[in-house]
Design an enzyme around this catalytic site. Structure first.
Site, PDB file in Angstrom:
ATOM      1  N   SER A 679      18.848  10.216-143.808  1.00  0.00           N
ATOM      2  CA  SER A 679      18.230   8.941-143.425  1.00  0.00           C
ATOM      3  C   SER A 679      18.899   8.292-142.210  1.00  0.00           C
ATOM      4  O   SER A 679      18.742   7.116-141.988  1.00  0.00           O
ATOM      5  CB  SER A 679      18.263   7.974-144.602  1.00  0.00           C
ATOM      6  OG  SER A 679      19.600   7.713-144.968  1.00  0.00           O
ATOM      7  N   LYS A 722      19.779  -0.150-150.260  1.00  0.00           N
ATOM      8  CA  LYS A 722      20.042  -0.364-148.830  1.00  0.00           C
ATOM      9  C   LYS A 722      19.702  -1.796-148.419  1.00  0.00           C
ATOM     10  O   LYS A 722      20.419  -2.405-147.608  1.00  0.00           O
ATOM     11  CB  LYS A 722      19.232   0.639-148.009  1.00  0.00           C
ATOM     12  CG  LYS A 722      19.705   2.079-148.188  1.00  0.00           C
ATOM     13  CD  LYS A 722      18.827   3.061-147.435  1.00  0.00           C
ATOM     14  CE  LYS A 722      19.340   4.493-147.594  1.00  0.00           C
ATOM     15  NZ  LYS A 722      18.506   5.481-146.911  1.00  0.00           N
TER      16      LYS A 722
END
Length: 775
Positions: A679, A722
């Protein structure tokens, strides 16, 4: 004849220095007033009286503490009053009896007595052999001793009743009163005979010694040698006798327990078969102890014992809310299960996997689930388990074999429907001893676990009613087939607001109680809690927060005990005095826009975190250097970003020959920490483009997403974690893949309200939001 009732009330005649056995006939002179009154009472009724011996001869008015509890019921055959006021009676002992309680202590002593039956009065080969041995020794004793007449020996030889035989010999031996009382107390005929054999053996040794000393024999037996010989012989006899009686009683007890265990018919048949084998085995054989342990496990396992579920959804919700703050998704799943159970009452136990970072309450939540269902709770830790036998058990052929942890847990639970917690299921390993995760496949499959097979038990065991709950920090390390059998419930961690509420309502009261602080001794302000959360902890859970609160409680306890203050108020200003300097900097966002430095968002086993990616350009020959202990995936992301920028250099207004005349160094700080994951693509590309174009990256922007060589942005995982890390770091804008729009609803409302989400599907959409104007 003696009354056949088990208990009866009967007058008591205490004897001084004399003890009467059953079948013993003798004359007694009685002079005490109460005793005479008791005799007159019995002569008017059934002529029966209880003869019990006093412990001390000197006591004239004995109480119940002064009389032995076991005596003999005797029949008074005749009574003669003598001129001096005493009474002479002729009595015959009939039956042993134990004094249960004293009923009346008026004119004469009267008690409630329990008739004692002999335990083994029926003649058996063992009893007959003991009886012959005792007779032989008694004959030898009468030859040496002059205290017993030949008539007595003749009477004894003609006796066929074992109990009467033992009592007559005991009555004719010159024993101390305590020894005779011990014989009277013994209801086992065989044990009584063995005691008499020991006594006769001892007497013969003593008489032999006296004879040897009288004849001045050269060889004399020392006292220590004599005692050693007697003790060893006594031990041998007792051991032989005790083993036989113990094995018989043990087998009977095991058979009764097997019948009460309510095992399935096939298991009960196997257990009884093994019990028959055990009964025929020599007691000292190695297999005998193995088989005994196996039978113990079979009878101790719950086969049908089941606790009744309290299927009250409202009560369960109250318990879950009482024990845990937040975690709405997990609570909702448990309440759904309860609701379906209430309707069907046949739903098989689900397998829930609580996945999340340490300290978020996974284990304690499982305990609360058990409490809400009113089920037993059992926990086993799978961390570091690498042997398949830990799950399935060892085969009984191995030394020290025992069942696996599943069967051990069921025995501990004591019911067939507990809440069974398999803790740290992601930390199992495998080696040459097998794969324990593969063994768990049968345990956690609702279609198979109704006949779970343990190598030690060897019989199918039903686990279908068990509610299995597993916990994991990282589901990526769980094998696919095992993961497929579980329902994953992610627990991402807590927001700052949730942490403050948890500290206020759960952690602080618990720590104050543990440290002996009453409610008024320590007061913690909300602003102080907020400061502790922000500057003294950095975690997804609340474990470190609890440690900090414990430290504050210890400091407060010291202040109060030392007499400095009677009450401590923890405010924002005094937090540093109590806990020291802040350990973390709240808000990791850059202070100003930076060229060649972008903030990425990462998902770790401890929750979410921010990741700074720095790029440095220097004159060179096109060398690409990657540092920061990156994994293969992140290295490939950097290569892909590099290739993409080379292919789009003109559109991005970058010198097409940058790869030939410049060296590029990509670094991710905190190099000691391994980093990997799919990511970081757009973050690396943004940092590279910023360094090559000179356009700064906006300080309040964080981003996450993988990219292809064509610039497409691919979806990522862990958006909730996140987002929380970005919120904690003080970022204002997050760039995420468009395909992750569906995951936004999982982000807590308090976090989502403070962040601006920008959804992108291509890198071209990222740059306008991430990069500022060239300075």
């Amino acid at each position: 004849m003696v009354d056949t009732a088990t208990k009866r009330q009967i007058p008591l005649l205490p004897l001084r220095g004399l003890l009467v056995f059953p079948a013993m006939v003798l004359h007694l002179d009685v002079g005490r007033a109460k005793s005479v009154q008791a005799l007159e009472q019995v002569m008017e009724h059934d002529h029966q009286i209880l003869l019990a011996t006093q412990k001390e001869i000197s006591i004239d008015e004995p109480t119940k503490e002064d009389i032995y509890t076991v005596g003999t019921i005797a029949k008074v055959k005749s009574l003669l009053k003598l001129p001096n006021g005493t009474v002479r009676i002729h009595v015959e002992g009939l039956k042993r009896a134990r004094i249960e309680q004293f009923v009346d202590e008026g004119d004469f002593l009267q008690v409630e007595a329990l008739l004692l039956e002999d335990e083994d009065s029926q003649m058996t080969p063992q009893l007959e052999a003991t009886m012959r041995n005792l007779l032989k020794m008694f004959e030898q004793y009468t030859k040496v001793s002059k205290k017993i007449s030949a008539d007595t020996l003749t009477i004894v030889k003609d006796m066929t009743d074992p109990s009467q035989f033992a009592d007559v010999i005991g009555a004719n031996l010159p024993l101390k009163l305590a020894q005779k009382q011990e014989l009277l107390d013994t209801t086992s005929v065989e044990k009584r005979m063995m005691t008499l054999i020991d006594i006769l053996n001892n007497e013969q040794e003593v008489l032999g010694l006296e004879k040897k000393i009288g004849q001045r024999v050269k060889k004399s037996m020392e006292k220590t040698q004599k005692e050693y010989y007697l003790r060893e012989q006594m031990k041998a006899i007792q051991k032989e006798l005790g083993d036989k009686e113990g094995r018989t009683g043990e087998v009977a007890s095991l058979r009764e327990r097997i019948e009460k265990a309510e095992m399935p018919p096939s298991v009960e048949e196997k257990a009884l078969k093994e019990l028959d084998r055990y009964e025929k085995m020599p007691p000292n054989s190695a297999e005998s102890s193995v088989l005994r342990n196996y039978l113990d496990w079979l009878v101790q396992l719950p086969w049908t014992t089941e606790t009744e579920d309290q299927l009250d959804v409202i009560r369960a919700e109250e318990i879950l809310n009482e024990d845990h703050y937040g975690l709405e998704k997990v609570k909702e799943r448990v309440l759904e299960y309860l609701a379906v159970q209430q309707l069907t009452r046949e739903l098989k136990g689900p397998i829930l996997c609580l996945a999340g970072p340490p300290g978020v309450g996974k284990t304690s939540l499982a305990r609360s689930i058990a409490r809400s269902l009113n089920r037993h709770f059992v926990r086993i830790s799978l961390g570091g388990v690498r042997d398949e036998a830990e799950i399935r058990g060892h085969r009984r052929t191995y030394v020290g074999a025992m069942p696996g942890r599943i069967i051990q847990g069921m025995k501990k639970a004591g019911s067939i429907n507990p809440v069974f917690l398999l803790d740290e299921i992601d930390k199992m390993a495998n080696d040459f001893r097998g794969d324990p995760s593969a063994a768990l496949l049968e345990v956690l499959d609702p279609e198979q676990n109704n006949s779970f097979s343990d190598h030690y038990i060897e019989e199918p065991y039903d686990l279908s009613k068990v509610m299995f709950v597993t916990t994991a920090n990282n589901i990526n390390t769980i094998p696919g087939p095992l993961l497929d059998r579980m329902e994953i419930i992610p627990i991402a961690g807590y927001t700052e607001v949730e942490k403050i509420q948890i500290a206020k309502n759960y952690l602080l009261p618990k720590q104050k109680k543990d440290h002996g602080l009453s409610k008024g001794m320590l007061q913690v302000k909300d602003t102080a809690l907020q400061k502790i959360v922000r500057y003294y902890t950095r975690e997804a859970g609340v474990r470190s927060l609890e440690r900090q609160l414990a430290s504050a409680c210890r400091k407060a306890a010291k202040i109060i005990v030392s007499g400095e203050k009677k009450r401590v108020i923890l405010t924002e200003r005094v937090v540093e005095d109590m806990l020291g300097k802040p350990r973390f900097r709240y808000g990791l966002a850059e202070v100003e826009d930076q060229v060649g430095a972008a903030t990425g968002l990462a998902y770790t086993t401890a929750g979410g975190d921010t990741l700074s990616i720095e790029v440095s350009i220097s004159p060179g020959k096109g060398k690409l250097t990657l540092t920061g202990k990156l994994g293969d995936v992140m290295k490939e992301s950097a290569q892909a970003a590099f290739s993409y920028i080379r292919s789009r250099s003109e559109e991005l207004e970058i010198d097409p020959g940058f790869n030939e005349n410049s060296d590029i160094h990509i670094h991710v700080p905190e190099g000691a920490t391994p980093k990997d994951g799919p990511s970081a693509g757009i973050t690396m590309a943004t940092a590279l483009i910023s360094a090559l174009t000179g356009r700064p990256v906006k300080k309040e922007v964080g981003m996450t997403g993988e990219m292809t060589l064509r610039g497409r942005v691919l979806p990522i995982g862990g958006l909730k974690e996140k987002s929380m890390s970005a919120h904690r770091a003080g970022l204002k804008t997050i760039i995420i893949p468009k395909d992750n729009e569906k995951d936004l609803e999982e982000v807590p409302e308090s976090v989502r309200a403070d962040l601006e989400y920008i959804l992108v599907s291509h890198l071209d959409e990222v740059l306008p939001h991430a990069l500022g104007e060239k300075q």
